[in-house]
Design an enzyme around this catalytic site. Sequence first.
Site, short mmCIF file in Angstrom:
data_model
loop_
_atom_site.label_atom_id
_atom_site.label_comp_id
_atom_site.label_asym_id
_atom_site.label_seq_id
_atom_site.Cartn_x
_atom_site.Cartn_y
_atom_site.Cartn_z
CE LYS A 4 24.64 46.71 46.45
NZ LYS A 4 25.41 47.06 45.26
CG ASN A 40 30.76 60.58 41.39
OD1 ASN A 40 31.37 60.27 40.37
ND2 ASN A 40 31.35 60.89 42.52
CD GLU A 56 46.52 50.98 46.05
OE1 GLU A 56 45.29 51.14 46.11
OE2 GLU A 56 47.23 51.47 45.16
NE ARG A 59 28.78 47.33 41.28
CZ ARG A 59 30.11 47.39 41.23
NH1 ARG A 59 30.75 48.37 41.85
NH2 ARG A 59 30.79 46.46 40.60
CG ASP A 67 46.52 56.60 42.14
OD1 ASP A 67 47.35 56.47 41.23
OD2 ASP A 67 46.33 55.73 43.02
CG HIS A 118 46.47 55.64 37.52
ND1 HIS A 118 46.55 55.04 36.28
CD2 HIS A 118 45.25 55.29 38.03
CE1 HIS A 118 45.44 54.34 36.07
NE2 HIS A 118 44.65 54.47 37.11
CG HIS A 133 37.40 47.71 33.87
ND1 HIS A 133 38.15 48.71 33.32
CD2 HIS A 133 37.05 48.13 35.10
CE1 HIS A 133 38.22 49.70 34.17
NE2 HIS A 133 37.57 49.38 35.26
N1 GLN Z 1 46.16 53.05 42.98
C1 GLN Z 1 44.79 52.73 42.76
C2 GLN Z 1 44.63 51.23 42.51
O1 GLN Z 1 45.47 50.67 41.92
C3 GLN Z 1 44.23 53.50 41.58
C4 GLN Z 1 42.75 53.26 41.40
C5 GLN Z 1 42.10 54.15 40.37
O2 GLN Z 1 42.73 54.74 39.54
N2 GLN Z 1 40.80 54.27 40.40
O3 GLN Z 1 43.65 50.64 42.86
ZN ZN Z 2 42.74 53.82 37.42
#
Ligand code: GLN
Ligand code: ZN
Length: 763
Positions: free
Chosen positions: A19, A122, A493, A524, A608, A650, A703
Amino acid sequence: MTTLHNLGFPRIGARRELKQAQEAYWAGDLQLTELEHVGKSLRQRHWALQAEAGLNLVPVGDFAWYDQILEFSCLLGVVPGRFVQEDDQPVSLDTLFRMARGRAPSGTPAAACEMTKWFDTNYHYIVPELTADQTFRIARDSLFEQVDEASSHGHNPKPVIPGPLTYLYLSKGDSFTGADDNAKLALLDNLIPVYRQILHRLASQGVEWVQIDEPILVLDLPDSWLRAYLRVYDQLAAASDCKLLLATYFGALQNNLFTTLELPVNGIHLDRVRGNDDLGQVIPRLGGKVLSLGVIDGRNIWRTDLDAVLDALVPLRNALGEQLWLAPSCSLLHSPVDLDQEDSLDDELKSWLSFAKQKLNELSWLGRALDGDSSVNAALQSQREALQARRSSSRIHHPEVSQRLADAATISRDRHSPFAERIAQQQNALKLPAFPTTTIGSFPQTREIRTARRDWKAGKLNDAAYTRQMQDEIAQCIRYQEEVELDVLVHGEAERNDMVEYFGELLDGFAFTRFGWVQSYGSRCVKPPIIFGDVQRPQPMTVEWARYAQSLTDKPVKGMLTGPVTILQWSFVRDDQPRAQTCRQIALALRDEVQDLENAGIKVIQIDEPALREGLPLKQGEWKAYLDWAVDCFRLSTVGVADDTQIHTHMCYAEFNDIIEAIAALDADVITIETSRSNMELLNAFRDFRYPNDIGPGVYDIHSPNEPGVDWMVTLMEKAAEQLPRERLWVNPDCGLKTRKWEETRGALANMVEAAKRLRAAG
Ligand code: GLN
Ligand code: ZN
């Protein structure tokens, strides 16, 4: 002597040397020759490790810049037109990097190739792009050079290449409708001659065995593809001066088993960790072929129960003699590299674990034990004792957790009232406008935030100072959201480095490594937590932050949790009980957190589940069982709340067609999803299903650093409103904002709120 081999070794290096070198090269801080030198020394180190452990054959071709499928595309000359450079014969390393990332130190930038998940792991590979009349040629020499490299160091190289059918299945192209499109099979006429040239060249280098990976044989395959196997391998075997070992992994062959056994190859590898094909059916059909059994788990970090494996192997060895080979179940690409470096795990826990390097030792002990070599008895004995200690350890089993799990059977999995009634009560309590606006949870993680977290962890910042700083961040975040007039706020967060690690560190039953990195894609890597024991929650995990955030505003602040399936999916999971059971333990811990948030006055709680979909088993026949327990766990976590507490979830992907029923069964009041890049077409699944609850289709791609325009977002939402009732729609970004800068975020969210206002005005 039992032949021992390995399907692939992690290439990243024990300290992620690959990396660092690749990223330095991309940044212009390392010369190409220096980069190549790093690759070479990693290969040599890894081959030496494998040979020292007593492996008879070492894999070559498992080393890859960026990705092994991309390497093979370059070998085959499968370079999409936009990357072709006139002087690029053979395909250069910079062209390989441009295909992966869009740009490289030399060559013209172009849109990068697509990347997608490697089976149910993954790991992500670069999807080959094929045209309807694709031609192939040997266009890159690194595989052959590496074979010479391994030989010159005294190893017996076993090149590893993807099989032609797996390669085609994993590829895409405008003229193909899906993975198993029969039109792809027409390319075999062009492809097989090049495979024959490859095999010919390898034979001329003195290679005895070539491993051809055909993992799609563990999937449900159409007949046309299965029939193609017979034709293709007839053609390959007839021309090959090398012996072919056909490798399958990640599951059982089931319906594809007999066809596979008929193929005219010299050996077949079966995954005995995740596959359970009946060896009683296999052995009589082997006809002199080698049977390689993958008996060490290449996908997890637990020491193997060698006694149990030996018990199963002894009769096989008696039946097959030296026709029986041993290996890990799949490439060790999916394991961390070396447990020996872990200096912060306690000795007891460490004695239960095995990373790639340790797995090689386990393999060699098995081989020697089968060969009757009594010098391994001490090693077997210490392994036995470690496993015995693990089985009975009080760190793993907590009677109160099993009791609670048993009691959970009788907990209702339903909210008190159906959605239509709940939403009315929620509207009453929350008083939100039409097209309510919200975000997914995280706000930009600045350098100050990261430094504070790091210093606090290192003991350089005391609890009080850390709390104050996080509270300041929360306060700023709330103030900003009020200013921009968002409707449902979040605390941002700031205290979370990672959405799984944060919770793992606060729950019992989790452990963390220092160097347990596994490649996710390119440069990564991820460092999954280890779930080693019963999971429970010693104390609330998020309540104080949420309470503080809510105290600063009259608008509702969402409590923010990671769901049970996602926590499970992104961890190394214990192997001594079913995954569903571990997931239910996590679900119960989260249930308590949900309850505590509600008691603290939090009216909106988001759980989530971005990993729900990736947990789908490879075989469709197993989907239902998985989705049943996954949905059950989500509901166990969430349904305890009052009707007027609003549950959000989410998911950051948008392929919902095949799991829409399960998504609806979650019965979340609001779901936010990723849709902006698909122009809302992916809402069709929700429309066709008549999805009843509220939904926030992401209106901009987080992104991208580009600022989304108001008109653009209004248009997207109008499209959404053609598919779903207007009154069910929310306005939000695709995902969390933690990787964005504040400058980008401010403009984007201001535009998003403006878009919502226009939608409201339009009625
Ligand atoms: N609650 C998380 C954030 O906003 C959700 C991240 C995700 O869905 N990977 O970062
Ligand atoms: Zn997300």
